[in-house]
Design a protein around this motif. Sequence first.
Motif, PDB file in Angstrom:
ATOM      1  N   ARG A 288       0.836  -1.206   0.000  1.00 12.72           N
ATOM      2  CA  ARG A 288       0.000   0.000   0.000  1.00 12.72           C
ATOM      3  C   ARG A 288       0.870   1.255   0.000  1.00 12.72           C
ATOM      4  N   ALA A 292       0.555   3.887  -3.040  1.00  9.89           N
ATOM      5  CA  ALA A 292       0.091   5.251  -2.769  1.00  9.89           C
ATOM      6  C   ALA A 292       1.102   6.268  -3.291  1.00  9.89           C
ATOM      7  N   ARG A 311     -10.047   6.354  -8.267  1.00  5.94           N
ATOM      8  CA  ARG A 311     -10.409   7.469  -7.376  1.00  5.94           C
ATOM      9  C   ARG A 311     -11.531   8.272  -8.037  1.00  5.94           C
ATOM     10  N   LYS A 321     -19.004   3.619  -2.169  1.00  8.89           N
ATOM     11  CA  LYS A 321     -17.744   3.488  -1.449  1.00  8.89           C
ATOM     12  C   LYS A 321     -16.577   4.004  -2.285  1.00  8.89           C
ATOM     13  N   ASP A 322     -15.499   4.375  -1.611  1.00  9.97           N
ATOM     14  CA  ASP A 322     -14.270   4.815  -2.271  1.00  9.97           C
ATOM     15  C   ASP A 322     -13.610   3.580  -2.897  1.00  9.97           C
ATOM     16  N   TYR A 324     -11.005   3.164  -4.819  1.00 12.03           N
ATOM     17  CA  TYR A 324      -9.542   3.115  -4.685  1.00 12.03           C
ATOM     18  C   TYR A 324      -9.139   2.596  -3.306  1.00 12.03           C
ATOM     19  N   GLU A 325      -9.706   3.192  -2.268  1.00 15.53           N
ATOM     20  CA  GLU A 325      -9.387   2.755  -0.908  1.00 15.53           C
ATOM     21  C   GLU A 325      -9.857   1.315  -0.691  1.00 15.53           C
ATOM     22  N   HIS A 326     -11.022   0.987  -1.213  1.00 12.16           N
ATOM     23  CA  HIS A 326     -11.540  -0.381  -1.100  1.00 12.16           C
ATOM     24  C   HIS A 326     -10.566  -1.385  -1.710  1.00 12.16           C
ATOM     25  N   LEU A 328      -7.320  -1.147  -2.113  1.00 12.16           N
ATOM     26  CA  LEU A 328      -6.120  -1.301  -1.286  1.00 12.16           C
ATOM     27  C   LEU A 328      -6.406  -2.149  -0.050  1.00 12.16           C
ATOM     28  N   ILE A 329      -7.593  -1.990   0.519  1.00 12.92           N
ATOM     29  CA  ILE A 329      -7.962  -2.811   1.677  1.00 12.92           C
ATOM     30  C   ILE A 329      -8.118  -4.275   1.266  1.00 12.92           C
ATOM     31  N   THR A 445     -15.397  -5.412   2.590  1.00 14.76           N
ATOM     32  CA  THR A 445     -14.782  -4.334   3.374  1.00 14.76           C
ATOM     33  C   THR A 445     -15.834  -3.483   4.084  1.00 14.76           C
TER      34      THR A 445
END
Length: 534
Positions: A288, A292, A311, A321-322, A324-326, A328-329, A445
Amino acid sequence: MSNAKTGQPENAENSDHRDTERSAGDGAAPAPGSSELSAVQQQAVTELLRVAPVADELARRFEQAGFSLALVGGSVRDALLGRLGNDLDFTTDARPEDVLRIVRPWADAVWEVGIAFGTVGCQKAAGGAQSPEASGEATEAGSEATEAGSEATTYQIEVTTYRSEAYDRVSRKPEVSYGDSIEEDLVRRDFTVNAMAVALPGKQFIDPHGGLRDLAEKVLRTPGTPQESFSDDPLRMMRAARFAAQLDFTVAEPVVAAMTEMADRLDIVSAERVRDELNKLLLAAHPRKGLALLVDTGLAQRVVPEIPALRLERDEHHRHKDVYEHSLIVLEQAMDLEENGPDLTLRLAALLHDIGKPKTRRFEKDGRVSFHHHEVVGAKLTKKRMVALKYPNELIKDVSRLVELHLRFHGYGAGEWTDSAVRRYVRDAGPLLDRLHKLTRSDCTTRNRRKANALSRAYDGLEERISRLQEQEELDAIRPALDGNQIMELLGVAPGPMVGKAYRHMLELRLEEGPMTEDEAVAALRKWWAAQAS
């Protein structure tokens, strides 16, 4: 390298202090305390004692031939971190033809694949490490080194001539020119933590750019200006992200600024080199962090533009939901499920599983946001990007298939799938079934604990059904009771399209109805054949 009794640097008042002063440029951080340096130096003593027999033996051969030899770069960095492996990197003033002449009588195997870039590779099996008594280094650090053993260790060794290399504006490969001093060689290296050396066999520590200080502070800086370094080899921008992911280091702000400013220079680097750096980043302990950095500097836009595209702009009337963040999680959760070390196939699939969403996003009238068939679109985008990065065909096929199948489980609902549907799920996943289990579980997630628990229980139920069916039917090898040769014999037909059609019909029966005896299969085939004739 260090005083044998204290673990402190030899001539500390003249050596490390001098190097720190010489390398501390404008904005350089102050040197860490002596206790920090002492700890990493003791680790290095322990590690270097372990490899001393093979390293010193090789160094003496170079010395006798009139050349110098030093352990360099990542090997020194890893020794200071207490993680030196059996891959050893050396640098020398000897030209490649001289290196070959020196190592051929000594090494167990020699290869010249990198000789155009001044690198000679070889392999050497050597006995266990010297004991502290045998080496005369009776130190606290040395006493912790592995004692000599009867089993030999095989070392993979690369010896590279001092060099300086740079790209021109259109070349995809560096032009190599050889240098005459180790200082000249170290200044052209990517980062200060990789610009340290230990001259052998005397073990003189060479650190003209403050790499020891930066290693203790866990920061990545360049020996010269970042702009000069990245002009010499733009791939170093990718390496900054990779080392951040591997070592959990922070990249100095001037380096980040140069990466952002010079991101377009990466375009001259071959796809294969970029791909290899991306793989190392993804297989690291903290991917991550590296991803990033690639996204924030604009480098990802030139390597895997589908990642920054995740994004998605948010709309106050249409919430989702985001992505991009999802993603990575999901990657991190997939890593937690790995059982036998880092799995590149799984990690790529986790990172890319939702890249079809930007192209399929639709705002519905009721305020919802839909991404219909994003798994199909995502599989196509995955294949296209991996082909562009020149991944192996088999890996492209597997990752694309996982992306395509990652939503299949969500049709399982409360467990209402028939046995036939479960068989098809297993059949479609094939050898990727275990990875599909991990990817599907990682794709949850939600912060809604009740929903997360319900999904987990549903997947537990599916895995239990698969396990029961496998025991009952040997589901891993789903095939009809009759093979192609038997079908041709029973129907009296020659090889051709009709045989394939008959085989597919029998496979569908196998999936729908489960195992058949041979007599049942023969009867079913004859019934189907009669229908074809009519």
